[in-house]
Design an enzyme around this catalytic site. Structure first.
Site, PDB file in Angstrom:
ATOM      1  CG  ASP A  50      -2.296   0.586   0.938  1.00  0.00           C
ATOM      2  OD1 ASP A  50      -2.321   1.763   0.581  1.00  0.00           O
ATOM      3  OD2 ASP A  50      -3.324  -0.097   1.074  1.00  0.00           O
ATOM      4  CG  HIS A  92      -5.228   3.752   0.205  1.00  0.00           C
ATOM      5  ND1 HIS A  92      -4.711   2.487   0.033  1.00  0.00           N
ATOM      6  CD2 HIS A  92      -6.431   3.746  -0.412  1.00  0.00           C
ATOM      7  CE1 HIS A  92      -5.566   1.758  -0.673  1.00  0.00           C
ATOM      8  NE2 HIS A  92      -6.626   2.494  -0.954  1.00  0.00           N
ATOM      9  CB  SER A 149      -9.291   0.645  -1.030  1.00  0.00           C
ATOM     10  OG  SER A 149      -8.475   0.806  -2.139  1.00  0.00           O
TER      11      SER A 149
END
Ligand SMILES: *[C@@H]1O[C@H](CO)[C@@H](O)[C@H](O)[C@H]1NC(C)=O
Ligand SMILES: *[C@@H]1O[C@H](CO)[C@@H](O)[C@H](O)[C@H]1NC(C)=O
Ligand SMILES: *[C@@H]1O[C@H](CO)[C@@H](O)[C@H](O)[C@H]1NC(C)=O
Ligand SMILES: *[C@@H]1O[C@H](CO)[C@@H](O)[C@H](O)[C@H]1NC(C)=O
Ligand SMILES: *[C@@H]1O[C@H](CO)[C@@H](O)[C@H](O)[C@H]1NC(C)=O
Ligand SMILES: *[C@@H]1O[C@H](CO)[C@@H](O)[C@H](O)[C@H]1NC(C)=O
Ligand SMILES: *[C@@H]1O[C@H](CO)[C@@H](O)[C@H](O)[C@H]1NC(C)=O
Length: 746
Positions: free
Chosen positions: A142, A207, A534
């Site tokens: 990520d 994220h 996600s």
């Protein structure tokens, strides 16, 4: 001779000072390519992997120095391959080498972003195996991780499991690892790529922190975003460990970096890999995620990937290899809504995550059309509040209604000094987005129209936007943005496999990223509410880890099967829901006791790849067997040729009649002796025959086979899919498999 030697000695210096001198102008035309060579070769004495790669490259380029200059990275911890800057003809030459599976140009992939565990039936006090759980390591590919937040508190954690070989790379704003986040590395291999802001495993986008904490964050009581979504924030397996492999940067996630992440994660000893990243689907062995996940699977590591956020458009699903767990996004039972009150006393609810509490009772209200800059020379649509089309004087201090438009209206209105914005959306949305000023999203044709009428017909229109609150929402539902099938890579395998919560998920965030990602935003928080497949992907990998903590010996395919056959089918309001949700929403507790599993062993994947037409020589390299020949394996039987927990066929044309056979084997993991009966629910126009329809198991781990025969006339015009359900039931377990027939429109 002496002259040559001198030149050789001088060359590095010359190269350094005048890099174009020897390489000629074509050095600029060299592009990074990945040369993928399957399974690790047997080690050879006196020569390293790097040297072997270098020799190959030198033979292809025909120049030792240029080869050295062109090589970017050697893989070789979990699979064989390298990255180098090549000219197209050199790439072609390498492709023909006998030990090369594929050569493909490096491309960039993107992140799949746009009170979940309680909702999934896993309350805080759920039965757990904390000792085994704490030996599970989840690898996350990520944007990095912000360790210094409550979700990664390692209180009560012992040292990392002994087998752990990973490490923690330091640098910049990265504060280091602990006993929760036990590993962190970053990969930015392309020397010609853009310069990066934070060369360390630190997360500057939020994220990676969000996905990691969703999977395995520690319990944080009373977490919220400015009071919104208040509750206990925690990962699905709060005792498990996290290892971050930062492969995504502001420009995206490159193939070469993702492959490096997989190469190291597998060798470091992770048990699961979560990848909330995607890109256009490609042939499996030119797709870094499919390649990485394949080698992970071979070593008993399950990879979970997000399905993509391009729904409800059909054919948008990504990450479709059968050894990947492809995850769609479903809703949870709450939604964040924002109340707006008007001067005439009317009230409406829009969607959004608005963290601002109003300072006044009412604000003047206007619309984009009324606030247009009449002397403006910009292209764009003022009614949608497009950038550059509005008059600052008419926006200042007001709430502006924007109908349609191209997005980021909140930012535009903020820049012009507006007090807030109500945005009318053309398409149905179910996710709530965080706005940079007070904001709410409404449907343009219904609520929005009425707001415009109010504005046009009132002398001093007024409105106020309140802080968001959570409201009940029917669930589970397939999120509209979640990507749908059918898929084109292996048409007869249903993808996504299953769904997990991905809408409005509260989880940890990075202090280096603003809530909206806009630099104009000034809110830096350790929690944020975000939507996307996600967010669904780490929920599914955590559920898999939870299952593994009770069944440490189960294979990746067995764990995936347990999650799929116990999932709750979900409904949607479009023709492609069945092609977008797979088996349905995960139910982690039920997955502990699936009764039966559809296992897939390595030789079945190989037979499947042969059936798919992959070159036998390539498959041999992939599995590390030089003399492999597809003609020597028993052909994978049936329509799909793999022991998959779902059954799917795409008809060849709209006038094709339905005819398919699926061969399956179930393994008993329930009770020693048990009798399962097949129960089929099928729509009109589809006959489903299960042979035999009774399976009598006499012991644990016993395998029994059956086949499913589909028959039917051509589908009627108004149908796009036909869905049936096969359920094996022994009165204690219900082992469900959706059966989906898809008809193309041509
Ligand atoms: C990150 O590092 C920079 C430079 O050392 C520093 O100015 C900044 O305050 C750091 N940010 C945070 C959130 O710690
Ligand atoms: C209107 O647009 C013109 C041309 O782009 C610009 O110069 C002017 O500042 C704008 N007026 C206001 C009040 O925003
Ligand atoms: C409101 O007024 C604007 C500007 O005159 C116009 O473009 C729009 O169509 C009107 N909307 C309605 C719903 O009447
Ligand atoms: C579903 O497909 C049918 C036939 O093509 C079409 O008439 C209908 O509008 C579609 N429904 C939705 C919700 O898209
Ligand atoms: C696979 O491809 C190679 C090179 O393209 C070719 O020489 C070989 O015959 C193929 N093997 C099979 C089994 O088709
Ligand atoms: C594979 O086996 C078949 C049958 O045994 C044989 O005809 C074929 O030549 C073999 N192919 C390769 C590439 O060895
Ligand atoms: C199947 O088994 C479940 C228990 O898991 C039971 O509740 C259900 O009624 C059974 N269904 C049928 C059709 O027998």
């Amino acid at each position: 001779m002496v002259q040559n030697l001198l030149l050789l000695l001088l060359l590095p210096i010359l190269l350094h000072c005048f890099p174009t001198l020897i390489q000629g102008s074509n050095q600029h035309e060299r592009k990074p390519y990945i040369v993928y060579m399957g399974e690790l070769p047997a080690p050879r004495a006196h020569i390293t992997m790097e040297q072997r790669h270098h020799n190959m490259l030198e033979a292809a380029i025909g120049n030792k120095l240029l080869a050295r200059k062109s090589i970017i990275h050697s893989y070789g911890k979990s699979f064989n391959g390298f990255v180098a800057r090549l000219l197209p003809h050199e790439a072609e030459k390498l492709q023909e080498e006998e030990n090369v599976v594929s050569v493909f140009p490096n491309t960039y992939h993107k992140l799949h972003t746009t009170r979940s565990w309680d909702f999934l039936g896993m309350p805080l006090k759920v039965k757990r195996n904390p000792n085994i759980e704490s030996h599970i390591i989840i690898g996350v590919l990520d944007t990095g991780i912000w360790v210094d937040c409550p979700s990664f508190n390692d209180e009560g954690f012992g040292p990392p499991p002994r087998r752990w070989k990973g490490k923690c790379v330091q640098g910049g704003n990265f504060t280091g690892c602990n006993n929760k986040v036990i590993g962190a590395k970053y990969f930015n291999l392309d020397p010609s790529g853009p310069t990066i802001e934070n060369p360390s495993p630190v997360d500057d986008q939020g994220h990676g922190t969000h996905t990691s904490s969703t999977a395995a964050g520690s319990v944080v009581r009373g977490a919220s975003l400015y009071g919104i979504g208040k509750g206990n924030a925690r990962g699905g397996v709060p005792s498990a460990r996290i290892a971050m492999y930062k492969v995504c940067w502001t420009i995206g996630c490159s193939d070469m970096d993702m492959l490096a992440g997989f190469d190291e994660a597998i060798a470091d000893g992770v048990n699961f890999i979560s990848v909330s990243i995607g890109g256009p689907s490609r042939d499996f062995f030119s797709d870094p995620i499919a390649i990485g996940a394949f080698h992970a699977m071979k070593r008993g590591v399950l990879t979970s990937c997000s399905a993509g956020n391009d729904g409800p458009r059909p054919m948008s699903v990504e990450n479709v290899a059968p050894w990947i767990m492809t995850v769609a996004a479903s809703t949870v039972d709450r939604q964040f809504t924002t109340q707006v009150a008007f001067g005439d006393g009317k009230k409406i609810r829009g969607l959004s995550i608005n963290t601002f509490t109003p300072e006044k009772n009412m604000y003047p209200l206007t619309s984009g059309s009324l606030a247009a800059n009449l002397s403006g020379d910009e292209y764009g649509n003022p009614s949608g509040c497009d950038y550059g089309t509005l008059d600052k004087d008419k926006v200042m201090g007001r709430i502006v209604y924007c109908a349609g438009g191209t997005g980021s209206q909140d930012l535009t209105i903020k820049e012009l000094g507006g007090a807030g914005t109500i945005v009318g959306l053309e398409e149905d949305e179910d996710a709530s987005y965080t706005t940079v000023i007070p904001g709410a999203f409404v449907d343009m044709y219904t609520v929005g129209k009425n707001i415009e009428i109010y504005i046009n017909s009132t002398k001093n229109p007024q409105a106020v936007i309140y802080k968001s609150a959570s409201t009940r929402f029917p669930a589970p539902y397939l999120a509209s943005f979640s990507s749908r099938g059918p898929q084109k890579i292996t048409p007869n395998i249903l993808k996504p496999d299953l769904a997990a919560p991905g809408l409005d998920i509260l989880a940890a965030y990075s202090k280096l990223a603003t809530l909206t990602g806009y630099p104009e935003d000034t809110r830096f928080e350790v929690f944020n509410i975000v939507s996307g497949t996600s967010m669904a992907c780490p929920h599914a990998i955590a559920a898999a880890a939870y299952v593994k903590s009770f069944h440490p010996d189960w294979s990746p395919a067995a764990i995936k099967s347990a999650l799929m056959t116990t999932a709750t089918p979900i409904k949607g309001n479009d023709n492609f829901t069945e092609l977008g949700s797979g088996s349905g929403q995960i139910s982690p507790l039920k997955a502990l006791h699936p009764g039966l599993i559809y296992d897939i062993r390595m030789n079945s994947y190989i037979a499947f790849l042969c059936k798919q037409g992959y070159n036998g020589t390539s498959i041999g390299i992939l599995i590390g067997s030089k003399s492999f020949n597809c003609s020597g394996v028993k052909p994978a039987p049936g329509t799909d040729g793999i022991n998959y927990p779902t059954m799917h066929i795409q008809l060849l044309s709209s006038s094709s009649s339905i005819s398919a056979v699926f061969y399956r084997t179930l393994t008993n993991v329930g009770y020693g002796t048990s009798t399962y009966k097949a129960k089929v629910t099928a729509p009109e126009g589809l006959s489903v025959n299960v042979i035999p329809d009774t399976l009598k198991f006499t012991k644990l781990h016993q395998d029994l086979s059956f086949k499913v025969v589909l028959k039917g006339p051509p589908m009627s015009d108004e149908k796009i899919t036909l869905s049936a359900l096969l359920e094996w039931n022994d009165s204690k377990h219900s082992v469900r498999s959706p059966i989906v027939v898809f008809k193309p429109t041509f």
